[in-house]
Structure formats: structure tokens, C-alpha cells
Write a protein that holds these residues in place. Structure first.
Motif, PDB file in Angstrom:
ATOM      1  N   SER A 186      -5.815  -2.238   8.172  1.00 27.62           N
ATOM      2  CA  SER A 186      -6.819  -1.982   8.744  1.00 27.62           C
ATOM      3  C   SER A 186      -7.404  -2.881   9.962  1.00 27.62           C
ATOM      4  O   SER A 186      -7.083  -4.100  10.035  1.00 27.62           O
ATOM      5  N   ALA A 187      -8.277  -2.248  10.691  1.00 24.96           N
ATOM      6  CA  ALA A 187      -8.645  -2.786  12.081  1.00 24.96           C
ATOM      7  C   ALA A 187     -10.352  -2.440  11.778  1.00 24.96           C
ATOM      8  O   ALA A 187     -10.613  -1.596  11.602  1.00 24.96           O
ATOM      9  N   ARG A 188     -11.132  -3.765  11.909  1.00 27.90           N
ATOM     10  CA  ARG A 188     -12.333  -3.834  11.921  1.00 27.90           C
ATOM     11  C   ARG A 188     -13.060  -3.893  13.411  1.00 27.90           C
ATOM     12  O   ARG A 188     -12.594  -4.495  14.190  1.00 27.90           O
ATOM     13  N   TRP A 189     -14.280  -3.154  13.578  1.00 27.82           N
ATOM     14  CA  TRP A 189     -14.901  -3.187  14.611  1.00 27.82           C
ATOM     15  C   TRP A 189     -16.378  -3.159  14.759  1.00 27.82           C
ATOM     16  O   TRP A 189     -16.790  -2.390  13.818  1.00 27.82           O
ATOM     17  N   THR A 206      -8.319   2.566   8.870  1.00 33.35           N
ATOM     18  CA  THR A 206      -7.216   1.851   8.090  1.00 33.35           C
ATOM     19  C   THR A 206      -6.123   3.020   8.583  1.00 33.35           C
ATOM     20  O   THR A 206      -6.178   4.272   8.269  1.00 33.35           O
ATOM     21  N   ASP A 222      -2.215  -5.924   5.790  1.00 33.69           N
ATOM     22  CA  ASP A 222      -3.473  -5.895   6.270  1.00 33.69           C
ATOM     23  C   ASP A 222      -3.282  -4.515   7.199  1.00 33.69           C
ATOM     24  O   ASP A 222      -2.985  -4.801   8.463  1.00 33.69           O
ATOM     25  N   GLN A 261      -5.913  -2.471  17.875  1.00 35.37           N
ATOM     26  CA  GLN A 261      -6.599  -3.567  18.257  1.00 35.37           C
ATOM     27  C   GLN A 261      -6.254  -4.034  19.745  1.00 35.37           C
ATOM     28  O   GLN A 261      -7.205  -4.342  20.354  1.00 35.37           O
ATOM     29  N   ALA A 291      -2.083  -0.953  13.379  1.00 33.84           N
ATOM     30  CA  ALA A 291      -3.488  -1.406  13.266  1.00 33.84           C
ATOM     31  C   ALA A 291      -3.499  -2.432  14.515  1.00 33.84           C
ATOM     32  O   ALA A 291      -4.367  -2.714  15.280  1.00 33.84           O
ATOM     33  N   LEU A 292      -2.378  -3.136  14.661  1.00 37.76           N
ATOM     34  CA  LEU A 292      -2.232  -4.116  15.688  1.00 37.76           C
ATOM     35  C   LEU A 292      -2.195  -3.520  17.030  1.00 37.76           C
ATOM     36  O   LEU A 292      -3.067  -3.837  17.937  1.00 37.76           O
ATOM     37  N   GLU A 296     -14.447   0.800  10.039  1.00 39.34           N
ATOM     38  CA  GLU A 296     -13.131  -0.014  10.039  1.00 39.34           C
ATOM     39  C   GLU A 296     -12.188   1.406   9.881  1.00 39.34           C
ATOM     40  O   GLU A 296     -12.250   2.320   9.399  1.00 39.34           O
ATOM     41  N   GLN A 307       0.820  -1.783   9.291  1.00 38.59           N
ATOM     42  CA  GLN A 307      -0.080  -2.713  10.114  1.00 38.59           C
ATOM     43  C   GLN A 307       0.296  -2.572  11.587  1.00 38.59           C
ATOM     44  O   GLN A 307      -0.509  -2.988  12.335  1.00 38.59           O
TER      45      GLN A 307
END
Length: 98
Positions: free
Chosen positions: A31-34, A83, A29, A94, A90-91, A81, A87
Motif C-alpha cells: 500500500s501507498a498512502r497519500w 493497494t 506492504d 510513490q 507501490a514503490l 490509500e 510492493q
């Protein structure tokens, strides 16, 4: 006791404080979603610009960003989102938002 501390396997470590990063970060994954609600579109767009700058600063390759503005009774909701190439990025992104 020293024989258990020197081992790198979590099940053999006395304090059980280590894990294989491949278990946590496996690139499944990226991606990070907000999402957040704003009083108006201008405020939502300003936040998206700030998030975009932070994401591009974190990314090793250009970050793909998909965003949507949704009218709600209390204001404008921004869903975004991000991308990343991996990963770990993305982490990092976040964690930087906390």
C-alpha cells in the motif's frame, strides 16, 4: 582488491553499494498512502482523479483505492490509500509522485 569487487554480498563489496532486493522489497506492504489539504472539495476530487489514473497506469492488476475527505478549518483534507498487487508497484507509484 578485485576479489572484493566481484562478490555480490554487501558486506564483502569494497564500495558497499549493493543489497539483496528481498531485504528492501519483501511484499509485506503493498500500500501507498497519500494525504494533502485542498481549498475545496472540487480541488481534492480532481487530485484524487489524477492519482487514481496514475495508480491504475502503474498497476498490473486493478489497484484498490480507499479515500476519505475530511473537513478542516483550512479546507478539505484528502486521505487516500492505494493497494497494489505487489510492493514493487507501490514503490514505483510513490516514486512517480515525487
Amino acid at each position: 582488491m578485485s576479489h572484493t569487487i566481484n562478490n555480490c554480498r554487501a558486506r564483502e563489496t569494497a564500495a558497499c553499494c549493493c543489497v539483496d532486493t528481498g531485504i528492501v522489497i519483501d511484499n509485506s506492504d503493498c500500500s501507498a498512502r497519500w494525504s494533502a489539504l485542498f481549498p475545496d472539495r472540487q480541488a481534492a476530487e480532481a487530485k484524487l482523479a489524477a492519482l487514481t489514473e496514475k495508480a491504475q497506469h502503474t498497476a498490473s492488476e486493478p489497484c484498490q483505492i480507499a479515500s476519505h475527505f475530511i473537513s478542516e478549518p483550512d479546507g478539505i483534507r484528502l486521505n487516500a490509500e492505494f493497494t497494489f498487487a505487489c510492493q514493487a508497484e507501490a514503490l514505483i507509484f510513490q516514486l512517480a509522485l515525487r
